[in-house]
Design a protein around this motif. Structure first.
Motif, PDB file in Angstrom:
ATOM      1  N   LYS A 160       2.299   1.864  -3.334  1.00 40.76           N
ATOM      2  CA  LYS A 160       1.256   2.390  -4.219  1.00 40.76           C
ATOM      3  C   LYS A 160       0.992   3.877  -3.938  1.00 40.76           C
ATOM      4  O   LYS A 160       0.665   4.645  -4.838  1.00 40.76           O
ATOM      5  CB  LYS A 160      -0.035   1.601  -3.977  1.00 40.76           C
ATOM      6  CG  LYS A 160      -0.683   1.046  -5.241  1.00 40.76           C
ATOM      7  CD  LYS A 160      -1.719   0.013  -4.887  1.00 40.76           C
ATOM      8  CE  LYS A 160      -3.074   0.280  -5.488  1.00 40.76           C
ATOM      9  NZ  LYS A 160      -4.046  -0.752  -5.068  1.00 40.76           N
ATOM     10  N   LEU A 161       1.130   4.281  -2.665  1.00 40.82           N
ATOM     11  CA  LEU A 161       0.917   5.679  -2.288  1.00 40.82           C
ATOM     12  C   LEU A 161       2.148   6.536  -2.588  1.00 40.82           C
ATOM     13  O   LEU A 161       2.152   7.736  -2.327  1.00 40.82           O
ATOM     14  CB  LEU A 161       0.595   5.779  -0.790  1.00 40.82           C
ATOM     15  CG  LEU A 161      -0.782   5.271  -0.325  1.00 40.82           C
ATOM     16  CD1 LEU A 161      -0.832   5.188   1.185  1.00 40.82           C
ATOM     17  CD2 LEU A 161      -1.889   6.183  -0.846  1.00 40.82           C
TER      18      LEU A 161
ATOM     19  N   ALA B  20       0.833  -1.213   0.000  1.00 41.40           N
ATOM     20  CA  ALA B  20       0.000   0.000   0.000  1.00 41.40           C
ATOM     21  C   ALA B  20       0.862   1.256   0.000  1.00 41.40           C
ATOM     22  O   ALA B  20       0.586   2.213  -0.732  1.00 41.40           O
ATOM     23  CB  ALA B  20      -0.930   0.004   1.217  1.00 41.40           C
ATOM     24  N   LEU B  21       1.916   1.255   0.811  1.00 44.50           N
ATOM     25  CA  LEU B  21       2.767   2.439   0.894  1.00 44.50           C
ATOM     26  C   LEU B  21       3.486   2.685  -0.435  1.00 44.50           C
ATOM     27  O   LEU B  21       3.655   3.826  -0.853  1.00 44.50           O
ATOM     28  CB  LEU B  21       3.772   2.285   2.048  1.00 44.50           C
ATOM     29  CG  LEU B  21       3.122   2.252   3.448  1.00 44.50           C
ATOM     30  CD1 LEU B  21       4.152   1.882   4.510  1.00 44.50           C
ATOM     31  CD2 LEU B  21       2.457   3.582   3.789  1.00 44.50           C
TER      32      LEU B  21
ATOM     33  N   LEU C 136       4.952   6.224  -1.058  1.00 40.61           N
ATOM     34  CA  LEU C 136       5.701   6.437   0.189  1.00 40.61           C
ATOM     35  C   LEU C 136       6.782   5.355   0.324  1.00 40.61           C
ATOM     36  O   LEU C 136       6.789   4.562   1.259  1.00 40.61           O
ATOM     37  CB  LEU C 136       4.739   6.413   1.384  1.00 40.61           C
ATOM     38  CG  LEU C 136       3.646   7.487   1.364  1.00 40.61           C
ATOM     39  CD1 LEU C 136       2.595   7.222   2.430  1.00 40.61           C
ATOM     40  CD2 LEU C 136       4.251   8.866   1.563  1.00 40.61           C
TER      41      LEU C 136
END
Lengths: 334, 334
Positions: A316-317, A313-314, A319
């Motif tokens: 993808k963000l 997820a990070l 980050l």
């Protein structure tokens, strides 16, 4: 009154002439003086989002003050038996989101749902077959449940917290004259992972809407109803803490739960107790029957899945400069 | 208990099987059922930022609960004379940001500063030359001020609200035995735009740090001090509402104000009252002297500037699909 840390004053950046454009980095900088990398990261994201919210809405002074008064109102109505901020988090979808982040499930595991503001710590531990309800107006229901792992093996010794409303749609704590716990109990699974108890058929009910959160829902033209459900918490060392609920299929609010808690896999059909079951469990034939198998996942497997999903997820963000410490993201280089 | 709007249930999107990835658009959708375009826009940005904050931090259940308990603590400590949420907004830089958005100033206008949580509505209206302080330990100060417009013309009939701490660094409302207002007053400018009063030399002081906000500052290793200042509010129909303060140059916290209120243009030097001034104003020679000219802008000019800055800022943020209604952004097409 003395400063909590007078020495810090000299080491600080210059907080002067702050404007719409430079206040965010400067606030983050002044908030970055502790040694707690996680706290610094959480605060920097909090301040960024808070300030971006104000900038994107060009938040008016009146709206700002209305927001502060709303928060005061939420705080004032909180008591030992009412948590308006959990309710606020629930209706804004934050509670479900936080549960989803923290307790991801493999396809075989029982999904989580929202805790809600009505769990208490004074529920009596009852033996298999006992009743958790004192409501004479409720429709009697026998619940026969088992707890297994994802390989289908029974999990014994799990502490199970169970609570529901009475037939009027109120939890015991919502009655001013509450004398003690009712429609709530704690059980422990037996060697076969089983537990069974007598309760009442759950009913749909409005969340408390006499406070600020109710007023907010009204302003938003949203209803305040939850579909009929029974809450469960499963707890045993080494196993992922599972907060969930079972929902009755066909409830008018099944697809519009005010707090977003319903998952298809948690929607169940009640049956009726037949003669053999009635005899075996010592209940009346024809009362409602809830049968359910819950599937727990180990803490280790959940943490591994949670870390894996966090990293994906990070990324993808965007980050990518974060690492996980104790399963929580912090900046790679501080 | 009935729903605030039972009919809405049927018109709703399906709120089922919500996940980390789809909960935000669905929450925004369910919050978009009212006719209030501004409310819908503010709520959509609020929910987006709240959810993004949780996703970017992978907010843990413990952190979520700590946040809720922090908010409850803030609410519980609020009273008629204490607003912990204003304090929270102050230390997070939100207050200064909101003031900057709402009250932009042309270069000639007196800049704004934070309101803080200690303004009251019971200050006595005093005549020119009267004293607003009852503190025998304060160092006496004469303040001689004028209010002008940006062309340098006096503005008469402006209501001026003035407040400061006593010599111990506490506002009157912070004393449990407060009998009435002290170190605060209301004045009205005369035909020359003038007002003068006797007060005391302001002192630096810690913001209230015995509550949740104080504990937060301590965790962040931040001090809780404000540089010495006197608060002012200027109010007259047709003129932009000005909340500001004057700060003493050389204060140890001049460049590290815990609430980010200091602007260079608001930092002043005190002088001493000479013999002629002492005679003219009926005060003792040698006491402190504060002389200041405040410059107000018209409401019309401020609103025009605010609209212009809003349009520029939203464009820069890539929010081109917004229009201003009553000076506040809402989506162009709903």
């Amino acid at each position: 009154m003395a400063s909590s840390n007078p020495a810090a004053a000299t080491a600080e950046p210059e907080l002067l002439d702050l404007t719409i454009d430079n206040i965010t980095p400067n606030t983050i900088r002044i908030n970055s003086q502790s040694d707690n990398a996680r706290l610094k990261y959480v605060m920097s994201r909090l301040v960024s989002h808070l300030h971006d919210f104000a900038r994107e809405t060009r938040l008016s002074t009146d709206e700002w003050m209305a927001g502060l008064m709303f928060l005061i109102g939420c705080g004032k109505i909180c008591s030992d038996v009412r948590n308006e901020f959990i309710l606020l988090s629930d209706v804004l979808g934050l509670s479900l989101l936080v549960d989803s982040i923290n307790h991801p499930k493999p396809p075989e595991g029982t999904e989580g749902s929202v805790l809600g503001p009505f769990h208490t710590h004074d529920a009596p531990t009852i033996a298999n077959g006992a009743s958790m309800s004192t409501d004479p107006n409720g429709e009697p229901m026998l619940a026969i449940c088992t707890v297994k792992d994802i390989q289908g093996r029974p999990v014994a010794g799990v502490k199970v917290d169970i609570w529901e409303t009475d037939s009027s749609g109120h939890y015991d704590v919502q009655h001013a004259d509450r004398e003690g716990p009712s429609e709530r109990c704690v059980m422990v699974t037996d060697e076969e992972g089983g537990f069974h108890f007598q309760g009442i058929k759950p009913v749909s009910y409005p969340i408390p809407h006499d406070g600020p959160v109710g007023k907010l829902l009204q302003m938003l033209n949203r209803h305040c109803w939850r579909p009929a459900h029974v809450h469960f918490i499963f707890e045993k060392e080494g196993w992922d803490h599972l907060i969930t609920a079972l929902y009755l299929r066909g409830d008018p609010y099944e697809k519009s739960d005010a707090v977003f808690g319903v998952k298809s896999t948690l929607v169940i059909d009640l049956d009726k107790v037949d003669a053999a079951t009635a005899k075996k469990y010592g209940v009346k034939e024809g009362i409602w029957l809830l049968k359910q198998e819950f599937v727990l996942t180990t803490q280790e497997a959940t943490e591994k899945l949670r870390d894996q999903l966090a990293i994906e997820a990070l990324k993808k963000l965007g980050l990518d400069n974060l690492k996980l410490v104790d399963h929580l993201p912090v900046p790679e280089v501080d």
